[in-house]
Enzyme design. Sequence first.
Site, PDB file in Angstrom:
ATOM      1  N   THR A 190       0.831  -1.201   0.000  1.00 40.52           N
ATOM      2  CA  THR A 190       0.000   0.000   0.000  1.00 40.52           C
ATOM      3  C   THR A 190       0.873   1.261   0.000  1.00 40.52           C
ATOM      4  O   THR A 190       2.006   1.216   0.449  1.00 40.52           O
ATOM      5  CB  THR A 190      -0.850  -0.058   1.287  1.00 40.52           C
ATOM      6  OG1 THR A 190      -1.725  -1.163   1.172  1.00 40.52           O
ATOM      7  CG2 THR A 190      -1.626   1.200   1.545  1.00 40.52           C
ATOM      8  N   ARG A 218     -13.892  -7.288  -0.877  1.00 45.10           N
ATOM      9  CA  ARG A 218     -13.236  -7.074   0.430  1.00 45.10           C
ATOM     10  C   ARG A 218     -12.692  -5.635   0.508  1.00 45.10           C
ATOM     11  O   ARG A 218     -12.075  -5.126  -0.405  1.00 45.10           O
ATOM     12  CB  ARG A 218     -12.092  -8.059   0.591  1.00 45.10           C
ATOM     13  CG  ARG A 218     -11.293  -7.917   1.900  1.00 45.10           C
ATOM     14  CD  ARG A 218     -10.081  -7.030   1.739  1.00 45.10           C
ATOM     15  NE  ARG A 218      -9.258  -6.976   2.949  1.00 45.10           N
ATOM     16  CZ  ARG A 218      -8.227  -6.151   3.098  1.00 45.10           C
ATOM     17  NH1 ARG A 218      -7.882  -5.321   2.136  1.00 45.10           N
ATOM     18  NH2 ARG A 218      -7.543  -6.141   4.208  1.00 45.10           N
ATOM     19  N   VAL A 219     -12.963  -4.990   1.633  1.00 45.06           N
ATOM     20  CA  VAL A 219     -12.421  -3.647   1.870  1.00 45.06           C
ATOM     21  C   VAL A 219     -11.642  -3.700   3.171  1.00 45.06           C
ATOM     22  O   VAL A 219     -12.124  -4.246   4.171  1.00 45.06           O
ATOM     23  CB  VAL A 219     -13.564  -2.610   1.968  1.00 45.06           C
ATOM     24  CG1 VAL A 219     -13.017  -1.245   2.357  1.00 45.06           C
ATOM     25  CG2 VAL A 219     -14.311  -2.522   0.637  1.00 45.06           C
ATOM     26  N   GLY A 220     -10.426  -3.154   3.172  1.00 48.02           N
ATOM     27  CA  GLY A 220      -9.600  -3.120   4.379  1.00 48.02           C
ATOM     28  C   GLY A 220      -9.671  -1.758   5.048  1.00 48.02           C
ATOM     29  O   GLY A 220     -10.690  -1.065   4.989  1.00 48.02           O
ATOM     30  N   ASP A 221      -8.586  -1.385   5.683  1.00 46.41           N
ATOM     31  CA  ASP A 221      -8.540  -0.122   6.425  1.00 46.41           C
ATOM     32  C   ASP A 221      -8.315   1.094   5.544  1.00 46.41           C
ATOM     33  O   ASP A 221      -8.706   2.218   5.901  1.00 46.41           O
ATOM     34  CB  ASP A 221      -7.387  -0.167   7.437  1.00 46.41           C
ATOM     35  CG  ASP A 221      -6.050  -0.339   6.708  1.00 46.41           C
ATOM     36  OD1 ASP A 221      -5.897  -1.348   5.990  1.00 46.41           O
ATOM     37  OD2 ASP A 221      -5.183   0.546   6.818  1.00 46.41           O
ATOM     38  N   THR A 240      -0.479   1.305   7.178  1.00 48.03           N
ATOM     39  CA  THR A 240      -0.343   0.175   6.258  1.00 48.03           C
ATOM     40  C   THR A 240      -0.142  -1.089   7.084  1.00 48.03           C
ATOM     41  O   THR A 240       0.337  -1.015   8.210  1.00 48.03           O
ATOM     42  CB  THR A 240       0.829   0.394   5.271  1.00 48.03           C
ATOM     43  OG1 THR A 240       1.084  -0.824   4.564  1.00 48.03           O
ATOM     44  CG2 THR A 240       2.110   0.823   5.969  1.00 48.03           C
ATOM     45  N   GLY A 243      -5.075  -4.987   7.267  1.00 46.41           N
ATOM     46  CA  GLY A 243      -6.148  -4.004   7.285  1.00 46.41           C
ATOM     47  C   GLY A 243      -7.272  -4.303   8.260  1.00 46.41           C
ATOM     48  O   GLY A 243      -7.859  -3.390   8.850  1.00 46.41           O
TER      49      GLY A 243
END
Length: 325
Positions: A190, A218-221, A240, A243
Amino acid sequence: MSLSLHSGAFGGTGPALLVHGGAWAIPDEVLADHRRGLREAVAVGRDRLQDGATPLDVVTDVVATMEARGTFDAGTGAMLNQDGEVELDAGVMDGATLDYGAVMATQRIAHPVRAARRLLDAGDGRVRMLASEGAERFAEAEELTMVENEALICDRERDRYETIRRRTDELHPSHSFLPGAPRENSGADTVGCIARDKEGRLAAATSTGGTPFKPPGRVGDSPLPGAGFYATESGAASATGWGEAIAAVTLASRSIDDLDDGTDPEAVVRDRLLHMHEAVVNPDGDGATGGLLLMDTNGQAAWAYTTPRMARGGWRPGDGLWVEV
Ligand code: ASP
């Protein structure tokens, strides 16, 4: 597994920026390319700050430069999901106004950070975050650069995808960020940038393709304000790492809360990463790892990471431009 924690700090009044190109087990053979990518991005930020650009413009342009390069897991060169497709997330925030914009699970948008920025600029706060097709329609309407989704895929990531596909049962997203991570799972780099102008105004931006072989959607931070990025009048942060863990501890905004309590930035980034390591544990019993950049309005900045490596760089007038991996 014993945790190694690395950190550094710099201080001084005036403009400054910090950049990361991901915290993970970066293999030796890509170090030189990471250094070149960081140098190019920091130089863009330095030139923009010297020209008097706002911190918001600086972080947007720095992150867009890294999205274009193919070196990082952001924009072109992002990792592939389980369907073999790229899905991108990005967020940007103006510390002076608390305006932010974020897009997630997007395809075909060459520069997700610019789409996030357009949402921020829309200004009236009606919509701040858009996902997948809604984000793509918005970017198209804003006449941002759209490409075939295939054009964002590079051979390195196709190869990684084919290797991972054969052994998905053994892999967990948290493994990418641990020492001894399986090589084919080690690829989550990232990008992020935080910047301050000479008046002490702050901004933050983060952009990612997520973790290797993530499920579609999927979605992370990274596109979540408070988790992967955050900025206020007093601080800016970009995170980073794993997530799901970063979101669980809202790493970016809680770091800025600690600054507001008067804690020194380097102590904050170290303590927050240690806290995450203790608070969030993967199914193998390994504590979460990651990296964090933090800057305050008075001229202090710090970075830290608990992963094997983190690509990072920065600039401020007294020190000049530096990069380290
Ligand atoms: N935090 C990112 C995510 O989980 C990955 C990374 O920082 O490398 O999507």
